[in-house]
Design a protein around this motif. Structure first.
Motif, mmCIF file in Angstrom:
data_model
loop_
_atom_site.group_PDB
_atom_site.id
_atom_site.type_symbol
_atom_site.label_atom_id
_atom_site.label_comp_id
_atom_site.label_asym_id
_atom_site.label_seq_id
_atom_site.Cartn_x
_atom_site.Cartn_y
_atom_site.Cartn_z
ATOM 1 N N ARG A 278 -14.540 -17.990 -5.951
ATOM 2 C CA ARG A 278 -15.451 -17.496 -4.910
ATOM 3 C C ARG A 278 -16.562 -18.479 -4.572
ATOM 4 O O ARG A 278 -17.086 -18.470 -3.464
ATOM 5 N N PRO B 221 -15.309 -11.268 6.779
ATOM 6 C CA PRO B 221 -14.357 -10.163 6.881
ATOM 7 C C PRO B 221 -14.208 -9.701 8.334
ATOM 8 O O PRO B 221 -15.081 -9.976 9.169
ATOM 9 N N PHE C 126 0.889 -1.165 0.000
ATOM 10 C CA PHE C 126 0.000 0.000 0.000
ATOM 11 C C PHE C 126 0.922 1.209 0.000
ATOM 12 O O PHE C 126 1.432 1.569 1.068
ATOM 13 N N LYS D 198 -7.740 -11.121 2.764
ATOM 14 C CA LYS D 198 -8.478 -10.400 1.717
ATOM 15 C C LYS D 198 -7.998 -10.808 0.335
ATOM 16 O O LYS D 198 -8.776 -10.829 -0.613
ATOM 17 N N TYR E 113 -16.327 -16.432 3.415
ATOM 18 C CA TYR E 113 -15.389 -15.447 3.964
ATOM 19 C C TYR E 113 -16.089 -14.558 4.984
ATOM 20 O O TYR E 113 -17.116 -13.948 4.694
ATOM 21 N N ALA F 223 -9.419 -14.199 -0.378
ATOM 22 C CA ALA F 223 -10.863 -14.077 -0.626
ATOM 23 C C ALA F 223 -11.150 -13.411 -1.962
ATOM 24 O O ALA F 223 -12.295 -13.376 -2.404
ATOM 25 N N GLY F 224 -10.114 -12.856 -2.595
ATOM 26 C CA GLY F 224 -10.317 -12.229 -3.895
ATOM 27 C C GLY F 224 -10.774 -10.788 -3.803
ATOM 28 O O GLY F 224 -11.144 -10.188 -4.802
ATOM 29 N N PHE F 225 -10.746 -10.220 -2.613
ATOM 30 C CA PHE F 225 -11.143 -8.811 -2.489
ATOM 31 C C PHE F 225 -10.026 -7.894 -2.954
ATOM 32 O O PHE F 225 -10.268 -6.910 -3.640
ATOM 33 N N LEU F 226 -8.795 -8.227 -2.570
ATOM 34 C CA LEU F 226 -7.645 -7.444 -3.012
ATOM 35 C C LEU F 226 -6.843 -8.244 -4.028
ATOM 36 O O LEU F 226 -6.751 -9.461 -3.931
ATOM 37 N N GLU F 227 -6.267 -7.521 -4.976
ATOM 38 C CA GLU F 227 -5.339 -8.166 -5.898
ATOM 39 C C GLU F 227 -3.933 -7.923 -5.385
ATOM 40 O O GLU F 227 -3.569 -6.790 -5.101
#
Ligand code: ATP
Ligand code: MG
Lengths: 244, 258
Positions: free
Chosen positions: B79, B86, B17, B51, B84, B54-58
């Motif tokens: 998915r 969170p 980040f 995350k 998941y 879970a496929g939320f973040l790449e």
């Protein structure tokens, strides 16, 4: 299709989860009628049509549509439920379209509640109902464009107030685009094509052509394309800024 | 390579980040039947890793696989296999528990008949009957967490990723949650993050210790215990700690260079 309806239903009923929806509808009907009758001098004009109603609509929409659209994504971010939606086996664009459609339906409901005005002009005289119908359709599409812009900006933040302000500012640019005030500021330095392009973005310009009774498909196409583009952008924004 | 039982795999995950490297080269795999505990100090990168799975973040680089599907290239099939929860168990406050779970079940592709059967089971196993028709905003923290667990389990997934599932539960509820996780374990691959070390001993077959985005240990709870330093003069200890806490402090503080 099942998924679309599931999301649509949830979003649409979310508007009615608080008394806010009722307040909104009352405010909308009161303001739009008030402007029609008092500010525009509906009775003085002694003309049985709804042009005084439609003249004010873009300005009313400029503030009220962001109020409907601001929660669409900002609220998902604030609650953290965006993490839930984006990990379901559903394409993100479906959420974008279904959420916008729910807001669009809500705007349609608000417009439908102004129908008594339509009845009134028919009692008072014999208006061109074809033009009024076209104007309602145009107004609804214009609302859809404001909403798509609001949804897009709502996807940028978790703060609904910021989403509201951003949507009003961007909406204001689109509303003002056709005015000489804007065009004359651009004309001295910009190429002609750009000036033309900005003028062509004018919400009021397109809407007025419909309410003037020059039923122009190009105006409808304009609003429809703007909606599609904003929703496409909404998907891109979600994709790029999932985390923050 | 996946051996057929591998349900979760991460390969050299890195997540940045801006200037912060939240996840720094994490690779592991989880087979069916395993319950893996994620341990680590605050800000270690546990939630970020979850995350990504879970496929939320790449991820910035590296890849994660769920049931053999790349979570970035093949997200929808991945998915389908995944439940998941969170961090903080987000849910819509204006919805009732029943409506919320019905909403998720529908988007998970369950028919209304399957949904009502499945929800009836979950009401039992997660003990939600009391709050079934209550709005989520009116629930206590513990019940809200349980609704989140039910949400993750709606489609009976192969892979469960639970970010601090027992946070905010009272001791009885914690116990029940652990019992539930243990009961689910044989048929699934489960990853749980927690700050409660006794939980690791109670339910996990493996523990992964993460700090500053790096994996410091990947071992059974027993092996981890063996890494606790010898205690000297135990009588003088002012704060009572368990052996596993000692091991955790030893591993994570060593990295920090204390
Ligand atoms: N969206 C984000 N933007 C910027 N930095 C982030 C973001 N999400 C996480 N981080 C940073 O990444 C690091 C790891 O955070 P993460 O939430 O994964 O830690 P954690 O191990 O789950 O901690 P905790 O035990 O407190 O839940 C932290 O330094 C955090 O500040
Ligand atoms: Mg965390």
């Amino acid at each position: 299709m099942t998924n679309f309806l599931t999301i649509f239903r949830r979003e649409f009923s979310a508007y009615f989860a608080t008394p806010l929806a009722a307040v909104f509808l009352v405010v909308f009907v009161a303001l739009s009628s008030g402007m029609t009758f008092f500010v525009s001098g509906f009775f003085d004009r002694a003309q049985a049509d709804l042009s005084s109603f439609f003249t004010w609509l873009p300005w009313l929409f400029l503030v009220l549509m962001p109020a409907i659209g601001m929660r669409l994504w900002a609220e998902e971010r604030r609650l953290g439920t965006i993490e839930l939606l984006m990990t379901l086996p559903v394409q993100p664009w479906l959420f974008v379209v279904a959420k916008w459609a729910a807001a669009f339906a809500f705007a349609g409901l608000a417009l439908a509640l102004t129908m008594p005005l339509w009845v009134t002009v028919n009692v008072l005289g014999s208006p061109d109902n074809g033009v009024i119908l076209a104007s309602y359709i145009g107004a609804w599409l214009m609302a859809g464009a404001f909403l798509a812009i609001s949804a897009c900006i709502s996807a940028l933040t978790k703060n609904q107030v910021l989403a509201f302000i951003g949507a009003v500012i961007v909406g204001f640019i689109f509303v003002m685009a056709g005015f000489d005030l804007v065009l004359s500021a651009v004309r001295p330095w910009a190429p002609d094509a750009l000036v033309q392009a900005i003028a062509a973005m004018s919400f009021i310009g397109h809407f007025q052509r419909i309410t003037d009774g020059v039923f122009e498909a190009s105006a409808l196409v304009f609003f429809a394309s703007l909606i599609s583009f904003a929703l496409w952008l909404n998907v891109q924004i979600l994709d790029a800024r999932k985390a923050s | 390579m996946p051996n057929g039982h591998t349900l979760v795999e991460t390969r050299a995950l890195i997540m940045r980040f801006g200037p912060v490297t939240a996840v720094d080269g994490i690779s592991f795999s989880v087979d069916r039947g395993e319950v893996v505990g994620f341990l680590g100090p605050n800000g270690a990168g546990k939630s970020t890793t979850m995350k990504i799975i879970a496929g939320f973040l790449e991820p910035t680089s590296g890849a994660a696989f769920v049931a053999g599907h790349d979570t970035r290239l093949d997200p929808i099939p991945a998915r389908r296999h995944l439940g998941y929860l969170p961090e903080g168990a987000p849910a819509y406050p204006d919805m009732t528990v029943a409506d919320f779970l019905g909403f998720v079940a529908s988007l998970r592709g369950l028919t209304s008949r399957q949904t009502s059967n499945r929800l009836a089971e979950l009401v039992e196993s997660i003990d939600l009957a009391e709050v079934w028709n209550r709005r989520i905003e009116a629930l206590s923290k513990g019940y809200k967490r349980r609704v989140g667990i039910a949400m993750a389990l709606v489609h009976d997934p192969d892979v469960l990723i639970l970010d601090e599932p027992t946070d905010g539960l009272d001791p009885n509820q914690k116990h029940e949650m652990r019992t539930l996780i243990r009961a689910l374990a044989p048929s699934k691959a489960i990853i749980v993050s927690t700050h409660i070390l006794e939980e690791v001993e109670a339910i996990c077959t493996r523990a992964i210790v993460i700090a500053r985005g790096k994996m410091l240990a990947d071992a059974t709870p027993a092996e981890l215990l063996a890494r606790a330093p010898e205690r000297h003069g135990e009588d003088h200890q002012m704060v009572k700690t368990t052996r596993l806490e000692d091991a955790f402090r030893h591993i994570t503080l060593e990295q920090a260079g204390v």
